[in-house]
Design a protein around this motif. Sequence first.
Motif, PDB file in Angstrom:
ATOM      1  N   PHE A 106       0.822  -1.208   0.000  1.00 50.12           N
ATOM      2  CA  PHE A 106       0.000   0.000   0.000  1.00 50.12           C
ATOM      3  C   PHE A 106       0.860   1.265   0.000  1.00 50.12           C
ATOM      4  O   PHE A 106       0.441   2.300  -0.531  1.00 50.12           O
ATOM      5  N   ALA A 107       2.058   1.180   0.587  1.00 56.72           N
ATOM      6  CA  ALA A 107       2.947   2.339   0.566  1.00 56.72           C
ATOM      7  C   ALA A 107       3.326   2.705  -0.860  1.00 56.72           C
ATOM      8  O   ALA A 107       3.347   3.884  -1.234  1.00 56.72           O
ATOM      9  N   VAL A 108       3.632   1.692  -1.681  1.00 59.93           N
ATOM     10  CA  VAL A 108       4.064   1.943  -3.062  1.00 59.93           C
ATOM     11  C   VAL A 108       2.878   2.213  -3.978  1.00 59.93           C
ATOM     12  O   VAL A 108       2.901   3.154  -4.786  1.00 59.93           O
ATOM     13  N   ASN A 109       1.825   1.412  -3.864  1.00 62.74           N
ATOM     14  CA  ASN A 109       0.721   1.475  -4.825  1.00 62.74           C
ATOM     15  C   ASN A 109      -0.316   2.546  -4.509  1.00 62.74           C
ATOM     16  O   ASN A 109      -1.038   2.979  -5.413  1.00 62.74           O
ATOM     17  N   LEU A 110      -0.406   2.965  -3.252  1.00 65.16           N
ATOM     18  CA  LEU A 110      -1.432   3.937  -2.883  1.00 65.16           C
ATOM     19  C   LEU A 110      -0.846   5.181  -2.234  1.00 65.16           C
ATOM     20  O   LEU A 110      -1.064   6.295  -2.701  1.00 65.16           O
ATOM     21  N   ARG A 111      -0.093   4.991  -1.149  1.00 64.43           N
ATOM     22  CA  ARG A 111       0.393   6.168  -0.421  1.00 64.43           C
ATOM     23  C   ARG A 111       1.310   7.029  -1.280  1.00 64.43           C
ATOM     24  O   ARG A 111       1.189   8.259  -1.282  1.00 64.43           O
ATOM     25  N   ALA A 112       2.226   6.397  -2.022  1.00 60.81           N
ATOM     26  CA  ALA A 112       3.168   7.175  -2.827  1.00 60.81           C
ATOM     27  C   ALA A 112       2.471   8.053  -3.865  1.00 60.81           C
ATOM     28  O   ALA A 112       2.753   9.259  -3.945  1.00 60.81           O
ATOM     29  N   PRO A 113       1.555   7.516  -4.687  1.00 58.27           N
ATOM     30  CA  PRO A 113       0.892   8.408  -5.647  1.00 58.27           C
ATOM     31  C   PRO A 113       0.036   9.480  -4.979  1.00 58.27           C
ATOM     32  O   PRO A 113      -0.057  10.604  -5.482  1.00 58.27           O
ATOM     33  N   PRO A 150      -4.588  -8.428  -2.019  1.00 58.38           N
ATOM     34  CA  PRO A 150      -3.967  -7.185  -1.547  1.00 58.38           C
ATOM     35  C   PRO A 150      -3.691  -6.195  -2.677  1.00 58.38           C
ATOM     36  O   PRO A 150      -3.941  -4.995  -2.538  1.00 58.38           O
ATOM     37  N   TYR A 151      -3.184  -6.699  -3.800  1.00 54.90           N
ATOM     38  CA  TYR A 151      -2.932  -5.822  -4.949  1.00 54.90           C
ATOM     39  C   TYR A 151      -4.222  -5.193  -5.453  1.00 54.90           C
ATOM     40  O   TYR A 151      -4.287  -3.976  -5.685  1.00 54.90           O
ATOM     41  N   ALA A 152      -5.257  -6.009  -5.617  1.00 56.19           N
ATOM     42  CA  ALA A 152      -6.541  -5.493  -6.087  1.00 56.19           C
ATOM     43  C   ALA A 152      -7.072  -4.432  -5.133  1.00 56.19           C
ATOM     44  O   ALA A 152      -7.627  -3.409  -5.565  1.00 56.19           O
ATOM     45  N   SER A 153      -6.911  -4.659  -3.850  1.00 58.25           N
ATOM     46  CA  SER A 153      -7.378  -3.694  -2.856  1.00 58.25           C
ATOM     47  C   SER A 153      -6.647  -2.369  -2.994  1.00 58.25           C
ATOM     48  O   SER A 153      -7.255  -1.291  -2.896  1.00 58.25           O
ATOM     49  N   SER A 154      -5.337  -2.435  -3.229  1.00 62.79           N
ATOM     50  CA  SER A 154      -4.569  -1.195  -3.357  1.00 62.79           C
ATOM     51  C   SER A 154      -4.998  -0.408  -4.588  1.00 62.79           C
ATOM     52  O   SER A 154      -5.063   0.832  -4.554  1.00 62.79           O
ATOM     53  N   LYS A 155      -5.305  -1.093  -5.684  1.00 66.98           N
ATOM     54  CA  LYS A 155      -5.703  -0.397  -6.905  1.00 66.98           C
ATOM     55  C   LYS A 155      -7.136   0.132  -6.812  1.00 66.98           C
ATOM     56  O   LYS A 155      -7.447   1.196  -7.364  1.00 66.98           O
TER      57      LYS A 155
END
Length: 279
Positions: A106-113, A150-155
């Motif tokens: 989530f840090a890379v896929n959500l928080r960073a953007p 987890p990936y799907a949740s982050s996207k």
Amino acid sequence: MRHVLVTGAGGGIGRAIAEEFARDGAALTLTDRDRETLGPLLADLAAAGCPADALGADLSRPETPAELVRRAWERRGPVDVLVNAAGSYPSLDMAEVGAAEWDRLFAVNLRAPVLATAAFARRAAEHGRGGTVVNISSGSALRSRPGGGPYASSKAALEMATRAAALELGPHGIRVNAVSPGFVPVDSATNPVSAQYAAAIGTNPLGRAGTPEDIARAVRWIAGPDASWITGEILRVDGGSGTGALHLPRIWPPDPAEDPHRTCDTAPAGARATEGHPV
């Protein structure tokens, strides 16, 4: 000349996005977790007369996104377009994922953007400028798969963050959209995909997997003037795979003795008198 900041530009979709904007005459600041992976791209761009700046960036660190925006702005001037292309897609079962794995994803896929967009918006406001943000989502935001929860949740969260940012930043002249790729094979040692998975997921109405260039062209378009009245949208670039389950057989198999072109409305009496609903 537009200044475009692209994260995750070392390969795959991120690299294709950088090359697409270079062909459009943009000034580029490119980032990747390992700056060395940007070397081949920088050499190709320089040979084509399109020099670019390169920055190493560990987007799992909370301070990195704002630092990237600051450094890009100070080195090459105001950023006009931010493309959040960096991402990670590990295979993690929902019943087995640990807190550290979840947090890093989530840090890379959500928080960073989200933090990069916030830093971009603050800088733009300070200078009285608008701008454009494009996030790279995924068809997984709409449907998960074994090992992909987890990936799907982050996207899925990223798509809502895209809409929320568009709502709040629109009055400041900043557009925020996302491009959602379907299956696009890339050569990635960091995020490998098995041949079995590729064969199973690669079916769509247009009959082929996507290419990084397919996604890059969509990103350039939605970030450009032809899309100037579009914000808060999720542009699905997936060969039609999001339209439904093409690989499933017909629920009422045609009877060879009858018209093979008949529709469900002309199915034999009682053909629809079954329990349950098709998926």
